[in-house]
Motif scaffolding. Structure first.
Motif, PDB file in Angstrom:
ATOM      1  N   ARG A  84      40.127  41.967  48.691  1.00  0.00           N
ATOM      2  CA  ARG A  84      39.784  41.320  47.424  1.00  0.00           C
ATOM      3  C   ARG A  84      40.777  40.202  47.098  1.00  0.00           C
ATOM      4  O   ARG A  84      41.984  40.374  47.232  1.00  0.00           O
ATOM      5  N   ASN A  85      40.232  39.058  46.664  1.00  0.00           N
ATOM      6  CA  ASN A  85      41.077  37.987  46.140  1.00  0.00           C
ATOM      7  C   ASN A  85      41.465  38.340  44.711  1.00  0.00           C
ATOM      8  O   ASN A  85      40.603  38.678  43.898  1.00  0.00           O
ATOM      9  N   GLN A  86      42.747  38.255  44.409  1.00  0.00           N
ATOM     10  CA  GLN A  86      43.215  38.629  43.078  1.00  0.00           C
ATOM     11  C   GLN A  86      43.904  37.472  42.363  1.00  0.00           C
ATOM     12  O   GLN A  86      43.598  37.185  41.216  1.00  0.00           O
ATOM     13  N   ASP A  87      44.820  36.796  43.043  1.00  0.00           N
ATOM     14  CA  ASP A  87      45.602  35.734  42.400  1.00  0.00           C
ATOM     15  C   ASP A  87      44.981  34.366  42.705  1.00  0.00           C
ATOM     16  O   ASP A  87      45.611  33.491  43.279  1.00  0.00           O
ATOM     17  N   HIS A  88      43.710  34.204  42.338  1.00  0.00           N
ATOM     18  CA  HIS A  88      43.053  32.930  42.618  1.00  0.00           C
ATOM     19  C   HIS A  88      42.976  32.095  41.339  1.00  0.00           C
ATOM     20  O   HIS A  88      42.739  32.607  40.240  1.00  0.00           O
ATOM     21  N   ARG A  89      43.164  30.775  41.494  1.00  0.00           N
ATOM     22  CA  ARG A  89      43.183  29.863  40.353  1.00  0.00           C
ATOM     23  C   ARG A  89      42.302  28.653  40.659  1.00  0.00           C
ATOM     24  O   ARG A  89      42.794  27.585  41.027  1.00  0.00           O
ATOM     25  N   PRO A  90      41.018  28.785  40.521  1.00  0.00           N
ATOM     26  CA  PRO A  90      40.129  27.674  40.857  1.00  0.00           C
ATOM     27  C   PRO A  90      40.360  26.424  40.013  1.00  0.00           C
ATOM     28  O   PRO A  90      40.048  25.320  40.448  1.00  0.00           O
ATOM     29  N   HIS A  91      40.927  26.597  38.802  1.00  0.00           N
ATOM     30  CA  HIS A  91      41.153  25.427  37.943  1.00  0.00           C
ATOM     31  C   HIS A  91      42.217  24.487  38.498  1.00  0.00           C
ATOM     32  O   HIS A  91      42.358  23.366  38.015  1.00  0.00           O
ATOM     33  N   ASP A  92      42.969  24.947  39.508  1.00  0.00           N
ATOM     34  CA  ASP A  92      43.986  24.078  40.110  1.00  0.00           C
ATOM     35  C   ASP A  92      43.367  22.982  40.978  1.00  0.00           C
ATOM     36  O   ASP A  92      44.097  22.120  41.483  1.00  0.00           O
ATOM     37  N   TYR A  93      42.050  22.997  41.151  1.00  0.00           N
ATOM     38  CA  TYR A  93      41.431  22.089  42.125  1.00  0.00           C
ATOM     39  C   TYR A  93      40.413  21.145  41.503  1.00  0.00           C
ATOM     40  O   TYR A  93      39.567  20.593  42.194  1.00  0.00           O
ATOM     41  N   THR A  94      40.506  20.911  40.183  1.00  0.00           N
ATOM     42  CA  THR A  94      39.527  20.039  39.531  1.00  0.00           C
ATOM     43  C   THR A  94      39.602  18.611  40.055  1.00  0.00           C
ATOM     44  O   THR A  94      38.599  17.890  40.031  1.00  0.00           O
TER      45      THR A  94
END
Length: 409
Positions: A84-94
């Motif tokens: 499982r991915n837990q520490d993911h931050r998709p907002h870092d890639y806008t």
């Protein structure tokens, strides 16, 4: 394709910032003891956040076996594994909605599929390799138990900093590598490699490599390097003629790893500078073992890298793999938008300044998958041959000179 192998088949799934990543392993022999604890050590060596030399993304990468194992034993059916991915931050890639990152796969994925994952590198992210490492751990356990195969990879260079005996540049071309390097291949262990977070088994080189990585990290930049891998105890006869030669399958596997840019096996490019009489590996009879078993054919040198005619000859298989500097860096880069308007990309997120320390278990995993597939193919051939009527052996198989039809030599 997301599937690798012919008999031992591995399909990976998942993107860098989705809910989970993992794999399906099909073709694992039934009856082998298997638990998460057999797989987790290699995933822990691959995971981010191990040290100040890697991305600070904090993923524990705990594996869960979903299928194909019952009461701790493989069933022979597909093995599903999930992380499982837990520490993911998709907002870092806008920013990547506007700019394709230089040397990354944003633009090429859009050209291929018409769209791309909105965050991270999607399938081009190194998180895709989690499934490979999990599957490789299963293959490696079988190879170790049945054949005693050992696979050890290590960092051999970072930038221009390399182990002092990785090649023979200052010794002419009598040999493409130094004797110290062959001795290292005989003895290096994963404990030696993991003694330092750089994952180089030479202490002096580790210090210089660490300084190089920390320097580029402080400059919000990145650096490449090489990983060397040795496979010991490999059975003879693995690999197929022509298109599926063992070194061809290894090259295919290794160059499928993200950020790879070069592959050489045995003497590699250095061997091109040698004369044939120096490069040829002469045949010798190896000494018998402590149990009284007589020696068998071996080679005096190993410039071939353990493979001749695409088939393993029983010597150590060794190769070196080049990794480029990671494409995503935390500094402003002049580039342009998808529409071609010049601009400046300011990348956020958490990235490795150098991938080679974390690439070590990935290289080992892909080597295990290649060997496992070759082993099962060869086992099928040998078992099929055993069912046929016995025929007279060829002279080369008896050790005797051939005779004429009348019985005279």
């Amino acid at each position: 394709m997301s599937t690798f192998g012919q008999v031992f088949r591995v399909t990976t799934y998942g993107e860098s910032h989705c809910r989970s990543v993992g794999c399906i392993v099909d073709g694992c022999p039934p009856g082998m003891a298997l638990a998460e604890s057999d797989v987790q050590p290699q995933l822990s060596r691959r995971r981010p956040g191990q040290s100040n030399l890697t991305t600070p993304r904090d993923e524990k990468d705990q594996v869960e076996i979903q299928s194909g194992v019952e009461y701790g034993v493989t069933l022979g059916t597909p093995i599903g594994m999930l992380v499982r991915n837990q520490d993911h931050r998709p907002h870092d890639y806008t920013e990547t909605d506007l700019y394709p990152r230089p040397s990354h796969a944003d633009w090429t994925y859009i050209e291929k599929y018409g769209l791309k994952a909105s965050s991270g590198g999607g399938r081009a992210s190194a998180r895709e390799t989690i499934g490979r490492v999990a599957a490789g751990a299963i293959a490696e356990k079988y190879l170790r138990q049945v054949y005693g195969v050992e696979i050890v990879a290590f960092v051999s260079s970072v930038g221009s900093v390399r182990m002092p005996f990785i090649d023979a540049e200052d010794r002419g071309v009598q040999s493409p590598v130094m004797r110290d390097f062959y001795q290292l291949l005989d003895r290096v262990s994963r404990a030696d490699v993991d003694a330092d977070t750089v994952r180089c088994p030479d202490a002096a080189s580790c210090d210089r490599m660490r300084e190089e990585i920390l320097a580029v990290k402080a400059d919000n930049d990145s650096i490449g390097g090489t990983v060397t891998c040795v496979i010991r105890g490999l059975p003879t006869g693995l690999g197929e003629p022509c298109f599926d030669k063992l070194e061809a399958k290894l090259a295919h596997a290794m160059l499928s790893i993200p950020a790879t840019k070069g592959f050489e096996i045995g003497s590699g490019f250095r061997g091109t500078e040698m004369r044939g009489h120096l490069h040829n590996d002469a045949w010798v009879i190896a000494p018998g073992d402590a149990n009284g078993h007589s020696g068998r054919l071996s080679t005096a040198t190993n410039h071939s890298g353990g493979i001749q005619g695409g088939i393993s000859n029983g010597q150590h298989v060794y190769f070196r793999l080049a990794f480029k500097p990671p494409a995503t860096i935390s500094r402003n880069q002049e580039t342009c938008t998808y529409d071609g308007v010049p601009g400046v990309l300011a990348t956020r997120g958490r990235h490795d300044p150098c991938v080679v320390p974390r690439a070590v278990p990935i290289v080992e995993a892909m080597a295990a998958l290649v060997v496992m597939d070759a082993v099962l193919i060869q086992q099928a051939r040998q078992n099929a041959a055993r069912l046929l009527p016995t025929i007279p052996l060829q002279p080369c198989m008896t050790g005797k000179a051939p005779t004429e039809p009348n019985g005279k030599e």
